[in-house]
Design a protein around this motif. Structure first.
Motif, short mmCIF file in Angstrom:
data_model
loop_
_atom_site.label_atom_id
_atom_site.label_comp_id
_atom_site.label_asym_id
_atom_site.label_seq_id
_atom_site.Cartn_x
_atom_site.Cartn_y
_atom_site.Cartn_z
N ARG A 23 0.84 -1.21 0.00
CA ARG A 23 0.00 0.00 0.00
C ARG A 23 0.87 1.25 0.00
NH1 ARG A 23 -1.39 3.87 3.02
NH2 ARG A 23 -0.22 3.07 4.81
N LYS A 24 1.94 1.25 0.79
CA LYS A 24 2.83 2.41 0.84
C LYS A 24 3.48 2.66 -0.52
CE LYS A 24 4.13 2.43 5.74
NZ LYS A 24 5.26 2.30 6.70
N ILE A 25 3.88 1.59 -1.19
CA ILE A 25 4.49 1.74 -2.51
C ILE A 25 3.49 2.32 -3.50
CG2 ILE A 25 5.40 0.45 -4.49
CD1 ILE A 25 6.76 -1.42 -2.45
N GLU A 26 2.26 1.80 -3.48
CA GLU A 26 1.24 2.31 -4.39
C GLU A 26 0.91 3.76 -4.09
OE1 GLU A 26 -1.84 -0.59 -3.82
OE2 GLU A 26 -1.24 -1.72 -5.61
N ASP A 27 0.86 4.13 -2.82
CA ASP A 27 0.58 5.52 -2.45
C ASP A 27 1.71 6.46 -2.89
OD1 ASP A 27 -1.79 4.73 -1.31
OD2 ASP A 27 -1.08 4.83 0.78
N ALA A 28 2.94 5.95 -2.83
CA ALA A 28 4.09 6.78 -3.21
C ALA A 28 4.23 6.91 -4.73
CB ALA A 28 5.37 6.19 -2.62
N LEU A 29 3.55 6.03 -5.48
CA LEU A 29 3.62 6.05 -6.94
C LEU A 29 2.21 6.16 -7.52
CD1 LEU A 29 6.24 3.17 -7.34
CD2 LEU A 29 6.68 5.62 -7.61
N PRO A 30 1.54 7.30 -7.29
CA PRO A 30 0.13 7.42 -7.69
C PRO A 30 -0.09 7.39 -9.20
CG PRO A 30 1.00 9.54 -6.98
CD PRO A 30 2.04 8.52 -6.64
N ASP A 31 0.95 7.67 -9.99
CA ASP A 31 0.79 7.65 -11.45
C ASP A 31 0.76 6.23 -12.01
OD1 ASP A 31 0.78 10.37 -11.45
OD2 ASP A 31 2.82 10.61 -12.20
N PHE A 32 1.12 5.25 -11.18
CA PHE A 32 1.20 3.87 -11.65
C PHE A 32 -0.04 3.08 -11.24
CE2 PHE A 32 5.52 5.21 -11.96
CZ PHE A 32 6.11 4.40 -12.92
N ARG A 33 -0.45 2.18 -12.12
CA ARG A 33 -1.51 1.22 -11.81
C ARG A 33 -0.87 -0.16 -11.75
NH1 ARG A 33 -2.95 5.28 -10.66
NH2 ARG A 33 -4.76 6.52 -11.29
N PHE A 34 -1.04 -0.83 -10.60
CA PHE A 34 -0.31 -2.07 -10.35
C PHE A 34 -1.20 -3.30 -10.40
CE2 PHE A 34 2.61 0.96 -8.34
CZ PHE A 34 3.83 0.47 -8.75
N ASN A 35 -0.60 -4.39 -10.87
CA ASN A 35 -1.13 -5.73 -10.67
C ASN A 35 -0.22 -6.43 -9.67
OD1 ASN A 35 -3.31 -5.68 -12.58
ND2 ASN A 35 -1.81 -5.83 -14.21
N VAL A 36 -0.84 -7.15 -8.72
CA VAL A 36 -0.08 -7.84 -7.68
C VAL A 36 -0.20 -9.33 -7.89
CG1 VAL A 36 0.17 -8.20 -5.19
CG2 VAL A 36 -0.48 -5.93 -6.07
N PHE A 37 0.92 -10.05 -7.75
CA PHE A 37 0.95 -11.47 -8.02
C PHE A 37 1.38 -12.24 -6.76
CE2 PHE A 37 1.78 -9.18 -11.90
CZ PHE A 37 0.91 -9.78 -12.81
N ALA A 38 0.74 -13.38 -6.54
CA ALA A 38 1.14 -14.24 -5.43
C ALA A 38 2.49 -14.87 -5.73
CB ALA A 38 0.09 -15.33 -5.22
N PRO A 39 3.25 -15.20 -4.71
CA PRO A 39 4.55 -15.84 -4.95
C PRO A 39 4.36 -17.21 -5.61
CG PRO A 39 4.00 -15.93 -2.63
CD PRO A 39 2.97 -15.05 -3.26
N PRO A 40 5.27 -17.62 -6.48
CA PRO A 40 5.15 -18.94 -7.11
C PRO A 40 5.36 -20.05 -6.08
CG PRO A 40 7.28 -17.97 -7.62
CD PRO A 40 6.49 -16.91 -6.91
N VAL A 41 4.78 -21.21 -6.36
CA VAL A 41 4.93 -22.34 -5.45
C VAL A 41 6.39 -22.72 -5.31
CG1 VAL A 41 4.32 -24.77 -5.06
CG2 VAL A 41 2.61 -23.18 -6.00
N VAL A 42 7.06 -22.76 -6.46
CA VAL A 42 8.51 -23.00 -6.47
C VAL A 42 9.20 -21.65 -6.62
CG1 VAL A 42 10.43 -24.13 -7.65
CG2 VAL A 42 8.20 -25.27 -7.50
N PRO A 43 10.04 -21.25 -5.69
CA PRO A 43 10.69 -19.94 -5.76
C PRO A 43 11.43 -19.75 -7.08
CG PRO A 43 11.07 -20.94 -3.62
CD PRO A 43 10.43 -22.00 -4.47
N LEU A 44 11.17 -18.63 -7.73
CA LEU A 44 11.82 -18.31 -9.00
C LEU A 44 12.55 -16.99 -8.86
CD1 LEU A 44 8.92 -19.12 -11.50
CD2 LEU A 44 10.95 -20.51 -11.05
#
Length: 228
Positions: A23-44
Motif C-alpha cells: 500500500r505504501k508503494i502504491e501511495d508513493a507512486l500514484p501515477d502507476f496502476r499495479f497488478n499484484v501477483f502471489a509468490p510462485p509455489v517453487v521460488p523463482l
C-alpha cells in the motif's frame, strides 16, 4: 535519439507479502496502476510480485522481493531532446527511490542504462571499423561489428559502453545503436577499501550520466574518444 532509459536496483529487506508495504508503494507512486501477483509455489529468481505502468505507458515498473526494474520509453516528443529525457528519468527514478525508502528497503546495487540510436551514420559497420576499432578484412566486406568496453569511474562505479549496427524502428533505415550502462558494482569489489553502499549511490549514478551528452557520443563515434 534516446529510445529508452532503464534503472535496475538490487534490494534487501523488501517484503511484498506485507500488504501495508504494498500500500505504501502504491501511495508513493500514484501515477502507476499495479497488478499484484502471489509468490510462485517453487521460488523463482526474478519473479515480479508487482507490475505497474504509468497512465500513458511511458514508464513501466517490475518489483520483486530483491529487485526493482524501471523502464522509461520515449516518444517522438522527447527522443531528440536530451534534457527532457533526463528530466523525466530523474522524476521517475526519484519517485521510485522514495517509494522503496518508505518501506525501508535496503539498496544493494544499482545501475542506469541509456539506449541511444544515431541516424547520422547510415553505414554503421563502416563507421565503427574506420573510426573506432580499425578492423580490416581486406577486400572482403565486413557485415557486422559489435564493440564493447568498460572502465572504472570515480573509484566506485563502472561505465560500460556497447556499440553496434541497429535498424531504426520508425524508418527501417540503418543506424548506430549505443548502450551506456553506469552502475556501482565496483564499490563492493574494491578489496582495498570496500564500503557500505546506500541510496545516495543511485543519485550519483544519475549525476554521472547527466555528464554524457549527444556531443559526447558523436566524439566517440567519429574519433574513438569517450570523454566524460
Amino acid at each position: 535519439m534516446i529510445v529508452n532509459m532503464q534503472c535496475s536496483i538490487t534490494l534487501k529487506n523488501l517484503d511484498l507479502d506485507d500488504k501495508e508495504a504494498r500500500r505504501k508503494i502504491e501511495d508513493a507512486l500514484p501515477d502507476f496502476r499495479f497488478n499484484v501477483f502471489a509468490p510462485p509455489v517453487v521460488p523463482l529468481r526474478g519473479f515480479p510480485r508487482m507490475i505497474g505502468s504509468s497512465e500513458y505507458g511511458h514508464a513501466s515498473l517490475r518489483l520483486g522481493d530483491t529487485f526493482a526494474h524501471l523502464i522509461m520509453q520515449y516518444d517522438e516528443n522527447y527522443q531528440d531532446d536530451w534534457n527532457k529525457c533526463f528530466d523525466y528519468a530523474h522524476k521517475r527514478i526519484g519517485e521510485l527511490r522514495e517509494a522503496l525508502q518508505s518501506v525501508e528497503a535496503t539498496f544493494q546495487f544499482g545501475g542506469i542504462v541509456i539506449q541511444y540510436v544515431m541516424d547520422d551514420f547510415p553505414e554503421p559497420v563502416t563507421t565503427l571499423s574506420e573510426s573506432v576499432s580499425k578492423v580490416s578484412v581486406g577486400e572482403r566486406k565486413l557485415t557486422h561489428l559489435q564493440i564493447k568496453f568498460s572502465f572504472p569511474y570515480r573509484e566506485n562505479y563502472y561505465i560500460n559502453v556497447e556499440m553496434e549496427p541497429v535498424q531504426n524502428e520508425a524508418t527501417s533505415a540503418n543506424a548506430l545503436g549505443i548502450t551506456i550502462d553506469v552502475n556501482n558494482r565496483l564499490a563492493k569489489q574494491r578489496s582495498d577499501a570496500p564500503r557500505v553502499v546506500d541510496w545516495e549511490d543511485l543519485v550519483k549514478i544519475e549525476e554521472i550520466l547527466s555528464g554524457i551528452k549527444s556531443s559526447t557520443l558523436h566524439q566517440l563515434v567519429e574519433k574513438g574518444e569517450f570523454a566524460i
